[in-house]
Scaffold this motif. Structure first.
Motif, mmCIF file in Angstrom:
data_model
loop_
_atom_site.group_PDB
_atom_site.id
_atom_site.type_symbol
_atom_site.label_atom_id
_atom_site.label_comp_id
_atom_site.label_asym_id
_atom_site.label_seq_id
_atom_site.Cartn_x
_atom_site.Cartn_y
_atom_site.Cartn_z
ATOM 1 N N ASP A 187 37.259 46.536 42.130
ATOM 2 C CA ASP A 187 36.452 45.898 43.230
ATOM 3 C C ASP A 187 36.467 44.644 43.532
ATOM 4 O O ASP A 187 36.380 43.898 44.520
ATOM 5 C CB ASP A 187 34.678 46.347 42.507
ATOM 6 C CG ASP A 187 34.157 47.521 42.709
ATOM 7 O OD1 ASP A 187 34.909 48.426 43.493
ATOM 8 O OD2 ASP A 187 33.318 47.983 42.107
ATOM 9 N N LYS A 188 36.798 43.667 42.448
ATOM 10 C CA LYS A 188 36.710 42.268 42.409
ATOM 11 C C LYS A 188 38.058 41.723 42.515
ATOM 12 O O LYS A 188 38.439 40.610 42.635
ATOM 13 C CB LYS A 188 35.812 41.713 41.182
ATOM 14 C CG LYS A 188 34.455 42.117 41.006
ATOM 15 C CD LYS A 188 33.802 41.391 42.382
ATOM 16 C CE LYS A 188 32.235 41.844 42.213
ATOM 17 N NZ LYS A 188 31.639 40.965 43.254
ATOM 18 N N GLY A 189 39.124 42.407 41.902
ATOM 19 C CA GLY A 189 40.708 41.940 41.804
ATOM 20 C C GLY A 189 40.482 41.440 40.113
ATOM 21 O O GLY A 189 39.725 40.922 39.696
ATOM 22 N N LEU A 190 41.693 41.604 39.792
ATOM 23 C CA LEU A 190 41.840 41.287 38.347
ATOM 24 C C LEU A 190 41.721 39.652 37.950
ATOM 25 O O LEU A 190 40.786 39.433 36.864
ATOM 26 C CB LEU A 190 43.295 41.586 37.804
ATOM 27 C CG LEU A 190 43.708 41.280 36.333
ATOM 28 C CD1 LEU A 190 42.640 41.774 35.308
ATOM 29 C CD2 LEU A 190 45.047 41.637 35.858
ATOM 30 N N SER A 191 42.221 38.939 38.777
ATOM 31 C CA SER A 191 41.847 37.756 38.537
ATOM 32 C C SER A 191 40.527 36.925 38.627
ATOM 33 O O SER A 191 39.978 36.217 37.674
ATOM 34 C CB SER A 191 42.571 36.567 39.858
ATOM 35 O OG SER A 191 42.316 35.225 39.538
#
Length: 474
Positions: free
Chosen positions: A377-381
């Motif tokens: 959903d958000k991206g790993l970073s």
């Protein structure tokens, strides 16, 4: 005179750590000052170091890295390989990712953290697994270990391996119960020129089948250990100590060494998951666990230090350095405001079967983590920088002492960081700032001087890590 990086080295950077040189044989990052980085970046076959404009400090750095074998003389305009060129990632630095690529398992382990026999955690689809790999690459992750559940149960396991390798992400370990480790799999990995360590649990000679819930599990893992040894794959193991196997520790360690296992990590079975529901009467106390470890130590040395051992919250030693050992949980005097409660999680993360970045496997199963964002959903970073995640990562010893005034007044506070957070949550699942009962027992139970005296008798040349009379006289 022209220089270039040797082919084993690459240049990378991350948020807050913008300058690093990576040795791709070990994937270890050495972080540099801006001046050091400037000097090494000149080593691209384009800069003539005999020209006077290069200052003395740069020349001195070049001399050092040349002696270290990081750069080599080259012809003018001799180019770096594309992967060697500097690349900066818009994320926090992660040295290693431990990734559960499935929550399913083919065993019925009685102590499973994640209730894998019931597939409680499920698994991501093939496409979503590849999207996670996209995120690993985007954050500059270079090392992963694969676990489950049982990772080899996935039909697309080798496709996952190939995709990771295509992104220059090295697979350091595969955690498996050993049942699906076979010659075909090892030949496939060998053909890809990788030899990750297979870490396979072993819960005691004559005791393994009971804990794993499957007849023939001990025979299967024995076959897997021997096969890995014979085909050149390193192996490690973990053992969960309980009432049913506590008497076979020495026999089990010697057996593991005989089949080529390099290391063993042990811990008492924790009262979570399947164990908590059905088998906690087989648990042993912390003092009982420590006494088992202490009783074994003379045998460890008399048996020739058969392999590397890590007794959780207690002791670590290895045959490669026979006159050194560590007491796990003891630290040198420290500055609480600048000391993180868990240094391990600063540059390591665990990815859950449903795709969330969490501190570690035990914590993921001891406390709720569904407030943490999904990587897909958000991206790993963004997940690694979310307030929900950072509240765990940035915890300091000073915060712990503020939350535990009795600990601040404790005579051992200068050497105790409050202990493992997973251990603390076992004692109080709602208090991440709680005291670890393992750490309290280690210090207040007088185990440190007992360890030192036991090792001194068994191997007089072994060095003690403890220098504080307060601890030695407790």
């Amino acid at each position: 005179m022209y220089y270039k990086l040797k082919e084993d080295y690459i240049l990378r950077g991350w948020e807050n750590l913008p300058y690093a040189i990576i040795d791709t044989k070990t994937y270890r990052a050495n972080f540099l000052t801006s001046k050091q980085f400037q000097a090494i970046k000149y080593c691209n076959g384009k800069v003539d170091f005999s020209i006077p404009f290069i200052d003395d400090e740069i020349q001195s750095i070049i001399t050092e890295v040349l002696k270290a074998g990081i750069i080599e003389p080259c012809d003018p305009e001799e180019k770096l390989l594309p992967n060697q060129e500097y690349k900066k990632f818009p994320s926090r630095y992660l040295r290693h990712v431990h990734w559960s690529i499935t929550g399913r398992c083919n065993y019925k382990c009685r102590h499973c953290y994640m209730s894998a026999p019931e597939a409680k955690s499920g698994e991501l689809s093939h496409d979503d697994i590849f999207r996670i790999i996209d995120e690993l690459e985007a954050c500059g992750v270079m090392k992963v270990s694969l676990t489950g559940g049982e990772p080899l149960i996935r039909d697309d396991f080798l496709e996952i391996v190939d995709e990771l390798l295509s992104r220059n992400i090295n697979i350091t370990q595969i955690y498996s119960n050993g049942y699906l480790v076979n010659e075909k799999l090892l030949r496939e990995l060998d053909a890809r020129k990788i030899h990750p360590e297979f870490n396979m649990s072993f819960d005691g000679v004559g005791c393994h089948d009971w804990l794993r819930g499957i007849p023939g599990a001990e025979k299967a893992v024995d076959r897997a250990f021997r096969l890995c040894r014979d085909m050149g794959f390193p192996t490690g193991s973990e053992m969960a100590i309980h009432n049913g196997n506590k008497h076979v520790l020495r026999e089990s360690i010697n057996y593991l060494a005989s089949v080529g296992v390099n290391s063993l990590k042990t811990s008492a079975v924790t009262n979570t998951g399947e164990w908590k529901k059905n088998f906690d009467t087989q648990s042993i106390t912390i003092p009982e666990t420590f006494q088992i470890y202490l009783d074994y130590l003379p045998y460890y040395y008399s048996d020739g230090m058969p392999l590397r051992i890590l007794f959780t919250s207690f002791f670590m030693a290895a045959p490669q350095t026979p006159d050194e050992y560590s007491i796990i949980g003891y630290h040198e005097n420290y500055n609480p405001a600048k000391t993180y409660l868990c240094g391990h999680v600063l540059n390591t993360t665990y990815i859950t079967p449903d795709g969330r970045a969490v501190m570690c496997i035990p914590i993921s199963e001891m406390t709720r983590y569904d407030n943490l964002p999904l990587i897909l959903d958000k991206g790993l970073s963004e997940c690694l920088n979310s307030p929900e995640y950072l509240q765990y990562i940035n915890m300091t010893a000073e915060e712990f002492l503020n939350a535990n005034q009795k600990c601040r007044a404790c005579k051992f506070s200068a050497h105790c960081y409050g202990g493992c957070r997973a251990s603390a949550l076992l004692d109080d699942e709602n208090n991440i700032m709680g005291k670890s009962p393992n750490a309290c027992e280690l210090f207040h139970g007088g185990w440190i001087p007992k360890i030192i005296e036991t090792v001194k008798r068994a191997r007089p040349t072994a060095k003690s890590p403890v220098i504080d009379d307060v601890i030695m006289n407790c």
